[in-house]
Structure formats: structure tokens, C-alpha cells
Design a protein around this motif. Structure first.
Motif, PDB file in Angstrom:
ATOM      1  N   THR A 137     -10.825  27.902 -28.009  1.00  0.00           N
ATOM      2  CA  THR A 137      -8.808  28.383 -27.682  1.00  0.00           C
ATOM      3  C   THR A 137      -8.072  27.591 -27.330  1.00  0.00           C
ATOM      4  OG1 THR A 137      -9.595  28.654 -25.656  1.00  0.00           O
ATOM      5  CG2 THR A 137     -10.515  30.553 -27.707  1.00  0.00           C
ATOM      6  N   VAL A 138      -6.736  27.609 -26.597  1.00  0.00           N
ATOM      7  CA  VAL A 138      -5.684  27.410 -26.066  1.00  0.00           C
ATOM      8  C   VAL A 138      -6.310  26.490 -24.945  1.00  0.00           C
ATOM      9  CG1 VAL A 138      -3.585  27.752 -25.887  1.00  0.00           C
ATOM     10  CG2 VAL A 138      -4.081  28.248 -28.280  1.00  0.00           C
ATOM     11  N   GLY A 139      -6.740  27.579 -23.953  1.00  0.00           N
ATOM     12  CA  GLY A 139      -6.715  27.835 -23.293  1.00  0.00           C
ATOM     13  C   GLY A 139      -8.671  26.950 -22.837  1.00  0.00           C
ATOM     14  N   ASP A 140      -9.463  26.974 -23.184  1.00  0.00           N
ATOM     15  CA  ASP A 140     -10.336  25.766 -24.023  1.00  0.00           C
ATOM     16  C   ASP A 140      -9.947  24.343 -23.898  1.00  0.00           C
ATOM     17  OD1 ASP A 140     -12.823  28.123 -23.890  1.00  0.00           O
ATOM     18  OD2 ASP A 140     -12.160  28.000 -26.517  1.00  0.00           O
ATOM     19  N   VAL A 141      -9.144  23.497 -24.601  1.00  0.00           N
ATOM     20  CA  VAL A 141      -9.172  22.447 -25.114  1.00  0.00           C
ATOM     21  C   VAL A 141      -7.183  22.003 -23.793  1.00  0.00           C
ATOM     22  CG1 VAL A 141      -7.402  20.830 -26.016  1.00  0.00           C
ATOM     23  CG2 VAL A 141      -8.663  23.159 -27.384  1.00  0.00           C
ATOM     24  N   ALA A 142      -6.780  23.228 -23.481  1.00  0.00           N
ATOM     25  CA  ALA A 142      -5.663  22.994 -22.261  1.00  0.00           C
ATOM     26  C   ALA A 142      -6.579  22.715 -20.536  1.00  0.00           C
ATOM     27  CB  ALA A 142      -5.363  23.854 -21.545  1.00  0.00           C
ATOM     28  N   ALA A 143      -7.814  23.032 -20.452  1.00  0.00           N
ATOM     29  CA  ALA A 143      -8.363  23.630 -19.090  1.00  0.00           C
ATOM     30  C   ALA A 143      -9.338  21.708 -19.206  1.00  0.00           C
ATOM     31  CB  ALA A 143      -9.480  24.179 -19.490  1.00  0.00           C
ATOM     32  N   ALA A 144      -9.349  21.446 -20.732  1.00  0.00           N
ATOM     33  CA  ALA A 144     -10.676  19.781 -20.627  1.00  0.00           C
ATOM     34  C   ALA A 144     -10.273  19.240 -20.104  1.00  0.00           C
ATOM     35  CB  ALA A 144     -11.401  20.041 -22.132  1.00  0.00           C
ATOM     36  N   ARG A 149       0.676  19.279 -22.893  1.00  0.00           N
ATOM     37  CA  ARG A 149       1.824  20.094 -22.330  1.00  0.00           C
ATOM     38  C   ARG A 149       2.085  21.279 -24.053  1.00  0.00           C
ATOM     39  NH1 ARG A 149       5.739  17.951 -25.627  1.00  0.00           N
ATOM     40  NH2 ARG A 149       4.683  16.077 -26.178  1.00  0.00           N
ATOM     41  N   PRO A 150       2.492  22.311 -23.903  1.00  0.00           N
ATOM     42  CA  PRO A 150       2.816  23.466 -24.989  1.00  0.00           C
ATOM     43  C   PRO A 150       3.440  23.000 -25.812  1.00  0.00           C
ATOM     44  CG  PRO A 150       2.521  24.469 -22.762  1.00  0.00           C
ATOM     45  CD  PRO A 150       2.256  22.801 -22.424  1.00  0.00           C
ATOM     46  N   MET A 151       3.451  23.394 -26.570  1.00  0.00           N
ATOM     47  CA  MET A 151       4.660  22.890 -27.713  1.00  0.00           C
ATOM     48  C   MET A 151       4.783  24.223 -28.586  1.00  0.00           C
ATOM     49  SD  MET A 151       3.129  18.979 -28.835  1.00  0.00           S
ATOM     50  CE  MET A 151       4.797  19.163 -30.319  1.00  0.00           C
ATOM     51  N   GLY A 157       2.252  33.461 -34.836  1.00  0.00           N
ATOM     52  CA  GLY A 157       0.762  33.440 -34.039  1.00  0.00           C
ATOM     53  C   GLY A 157       0.493  31.606 -34.220  1.00  0.00           C
ATOM     54  N   ARG A 158       1.035  30.660 -33.899  1.00  0.00           N
ATOM     55  CA  ARG A 158       0.996  29.507 -34.169  1.00  0.00           C
ATOM     56  C   ARG A 158       1.214  29.050 -32.949  1.00  0.00           C
ATOM     57  NH1 ARG A 158       2.154  27.607 -40.648  1.00  0.00           N
ATOM     58  NH2 ARG A 158       0.098  28.620 -41.226  1.00  0.00           N
ATOM     59  N   TRP A 159       0.268  27.838 -32.126  1.00  0.00           N
ATOM     60  CA  TRP A 159       1.036  27.088 -31.145  1.00  0.00           C
ATOM     61  C   TRP A 159       0.208  25.595 -31.335  1.00  0.00           C
ATOM     62  CZ3 TRP A 159      -1.314  31.744 -31.446  1.00  0.00           C
ATOM     63  CH2 TRP A 159      -0.411  33.064 -30.481  1.00  0.00           C
ATOM     64  N   ARG A 160       0.908  25.048 -30.913  1.00  0.00           N
ATOM     65  CA  ARG A 160       0.501  23.337 -30.067  1.00  0.00           C
ATOM     66  C   ARG A 160       0.357  22.849 -28.959  1.00  0.00           C
ATOM     67  NH1 ARG A 160       3.975  20.326 -35.111  1.00  0.00           N
ATOM     68  NH2 ARG A 160       2.593  20.646 -36.612  1.00  0.00           N
ATOM     69  N   LEU A 161      -0.210  22.379 -28.922  1.00  0.00           N
ATOM     70  CA  LEU A 161      -0.948  21.620 -27.805  1.00  0.00           C
ATOM     71  C   LEU A 161      -0.534  19.968 -27.703  1.00  0.00           C
ATOM     72  CD1 LEU A 161      -3.756  23.450 -25.901  1.00  0.00           C
ATOM     73  CD2 LEU A 161      -1.594  23.271 -25.022  1.00  0.00           C
ATOM     74  N   GLY A 192      -3.218   5.505 -32.605  1.00  0.00           N
ATOM     75  CA  GLY A 192      -2.899   4.537 -31.443  1.00  0.00           C
ATOM     76  C   GLY A 192      -3.596   4.443 -30.598  1.00  0.00           C
ATOM     77  N   PRO A 193      -4.462   3.804 -29.567  1.00  0.00           N
ATOM     78  CA  PRO A 193      -4.211   4.164 -28.011  1.00  0.00           C
ATOM     79  C   PRO A 193      -2.831   4.660 -27.125  1.00  0.00           C
ATOM     80  CG  PRO A 193      -5.030   2.032 -28.211  1.00  0.00           C
ATOM     81  CD  PRO A 193      -3.964   2.479 -29.474  1.00  0.00           C
ATOM     82  N   ALA A 194      -3.332   5.945 -26.563  1.00  0.00           N
ATOM     83  CA  ALA A 194      -2.557   6.357 -25.666  1.00  0.00           C
ATOM     84  C   ALA A 194      -1.449   5.849 -24.320  1.00  0.00           C
ATOM     85  CB  ALA A 194      -2.761   7.502 -25.429  1.00  0.00           C
ATOM     86  N   ALA A 195      -0.700   5.991 -24.042  1.00  0.00           N
ATOM     87  CA  ALA A 195      -0.089   4.988 -22.986  1.00  0.00           C
ATOM     88  C   ALA A 195      -1.054   5.444 -21.548  1.00  0.00           C
ATOM     89  CB  ALA A 195       1.083   5.305 -22.630  1.00  0.00           C
ATOM     90  N   PRO A 196      -1.287   4.815 -20.625  1.00  0.00           N
ATOM     91  CA  PRO A 196      -1.864   5.553 -20.028  1.00  0.00           C
ATOM     92  C   PRO A 196      -1.338   6.663 -19.149  1.00  0.00           C
ATOM     93  CG  PRO A 196      -2.062   3.337 -19.446  1.00  0.00           C
ATOM     94  CD  PRO A 196      -1.418   4.079 -20.769  1.00  0.00           C
ATOM     95  N   GLY A 197      -1.943   8.145 -18.390  1.00  0.00           N
ATOM     96  CA  GLY A 197      -1.781   9.104 -17.167  1.00  0.00           C
ATOM     97  C   GLY A 197       0.256   9.972 -18.558  1.00  0.00           C
ATOM     98  N   THR A 198      -0.112   9.483 -19.806  1.00  0.00           N
ATOM     99  CA  THR A 198       0.608  10.695 -20.592  1.00  0.00           C
ATOM    100  C   THR A 198       0.290  12.090 -20.672  1.00  0.00           C
ATOM    101  OG1 THR A 198      -0.181   9.650 -23.088  1.00  0.00           O
ATOM    102  CG2 THR A 198       2.613   8.310 -21.434  1.00  0.00           C
ATOM    103  N   ALA A 199       0.629  12.491 -21.308  1.00  0.00           N
ATOM    104  CA  ALA A 199      -0.229  14.316 -21.890  1.00  0.00           C
ATOM    105  C   ALA A 199       0.069  13.925 -23.352  1.00  0.00           C
ATOM    106  CB  ALA A 199       0.806  15.863 -20.981  1.00  0.00           C
ATOM    107  N   GLY A 200       0.796  13.582 -24.250  1.00  0.00           N
ATOM    108  CA  GLY A 200       0.582  13.333 -25.543  1.00  0.00           C
ATOM    109  C   GLY A 200       1.924  13.001 -26.201  1.00  0.00           C
TER     110      GLY A 200
END
Length: 201
Positions: A137-144, A149-151, A157-161, A192-200
Motif C-alpha cells: 500500500t501507499v503506507g507500506d512504500v512510504a515507510a520502507a 514525497r506524495p504527488m 482514486g489514484r495516488w503517486r509517491l 539513472g542513479p538518484a542524487a544522494p539525499g533526494t526523495a524522487g
């Protein structure tokens, strides 16, 4: 419990109809497990849309009680300055989940989606490869993969993280997960690789 022949089965078909845009194969299998078919799913969705637009259809929690019966659990949750009522119903298709409705003061629906049932654990979520459709779920992914960052979703009925997570090789990558009714449908990365410390993205 049902209203005009619209009960828990039909409500699950409504949930599945919105998910079919992402996971048509899984939806087809789930509809069959319910002993139904695509025609019934489309008709259930049509009826639900007509009912929620009708002036005579119950509002707030009465809408869900009329269709799903008494909630399995009820409580309260504070979100910012609001104290919300929390109601949850079982969903036979996903025994480890519950359909949760949050009600604002005055009874208006603040949010409605699938959440992890109390006492159940999500699958281990360590890398992007662990994020299988319909597994969390949204909560599972946000915690892991905090901080996520919610989008804004692409439709009701749709959400993005947006978040950063390692791939199978341990390389951090920026990703966006799409959810329908709070259940994971797909994950996309920037390649590609994510920049260190970014949330998305």
C-alpha cells in the motif's frame, strides 16, 4: 448487506475497474475469483457512479454502511488540525488489507483507500525489485523508502509517491510509484542513479 442489490461483491468490482487501466491481467484473474465477469464489472462501476451522483444516495459513512454493512473497526486519527473518524471494512479479495474511510468533522469523506490490516506485515521492501504490483500500500512504500514525497494522482482514486530506492545492484534510483485505491500498481524509474539525499523526481 446491500442496497438495491449492490453489496460487497459489486463494491470490489468497482475497485477492480479502476485498477484495470494498470493491471488488466491481474484484474481479469481477480474478477474470475469473485465468480464474476467483465460485463458485471463494468455494470457495477456504472451503477456506483450513478449512485454517488444521485441526491438520494446516502452520504458520508452511511454510504459505505449501506453497501458494506457495519465497519469491522472504528476509531479516530488526527491529521494536522483535524480529528478524523476512521472506519475500516474487510476486503475478501485482499484478506491482509482493509478498505479505510476517513471522515472529516461534519461527516464528509476526507479519504478512502486500501490499507494494511492491523496485525499483518507488508512483504520485505528493500529494493525496487521488491515492489511487486498489488503487494503493498501507499503506507507500506512510504515507510520502507522514507522520505517519500506524495504527488497528485492522475485521476480520482489514484495516488503517486516519489522516492529513492536501491535497485538489485544497490544503486540508488529515483522512482515514482502509482497506486489505485491505495494499492501499488506500477513503479517507474528515471533510468539513472538518484542524487544522494533526494526523495524522487
Amino acid at each position: 448487506m446491500a442496497i438495491d442489490g449492490f453489496g460487497p461483491l459489486e463494491f470490489q468490482l468497482v475497485l477492480l475497474r479502476r485498477m484495470a487501466d494498470f493491471r488488466p491481467g491481474e484484474v481479469e484473474d481477480a474478477v474470475l475469483r469473485l465468480g464474476s465477469d467483465r460485463t458485471a464489472m463494468r455494470e457495477a462501476n456504472r451503477r456506483w457512479q450513478a449512485m454517488i451522483r444521485s441526491r438520494g444516495f446516502p452520504r458520508g459513512d452511511r454510504r459505505y454502511r449501506a453497501v458494506l454493512g457495519p465497519p469491522e473497526s472504528a476509531g479516530r486519527r488526527r491529521v494536522g488540525d483535524l480529528e478524523l473518524r476512521v472506519l475500516r471494512w474487510p476486503v475478501p479479495l485482499w484478506p491482509e488489507l482493509r478498505f479505510e474511510v476517513l471522515l472529516a468533522p461534519g461527516g464528509a469523506v476526507f479519504n478512502e483507500w486500501l490499507v494494511r490490516a492491523p496485525g499483518t506485515a507488508p512483504p520485505p521492501l528493500r529494493t525496487l525489485e521488491d515492489l511487486a504490483p498489488w503487494s503493498c500500500t501507499v503506507g507500506d512504500v512510504a515507510a520502507a523508502f522514507a522520505p517519500a514525497r506524495p504527488m497528485e494522482g492522475t485521476a480520482p482514486g489514484r495516488w503517486r509517491l516519489a522516492f529513492t530506492a536501491p535497485d538489485a545492484d544497490g544503486t540508488a534510483r529515483r522512482a515514482v510509484a502509482d497506486f489505485t485505491w491505495g494499492l501499488l500498481q506500477e513503479v517507474r524509474t528515471d533510468g539513472g542513479p538518484a542524487a544522494p539525499g533526494t526523495a524522487g523526481p
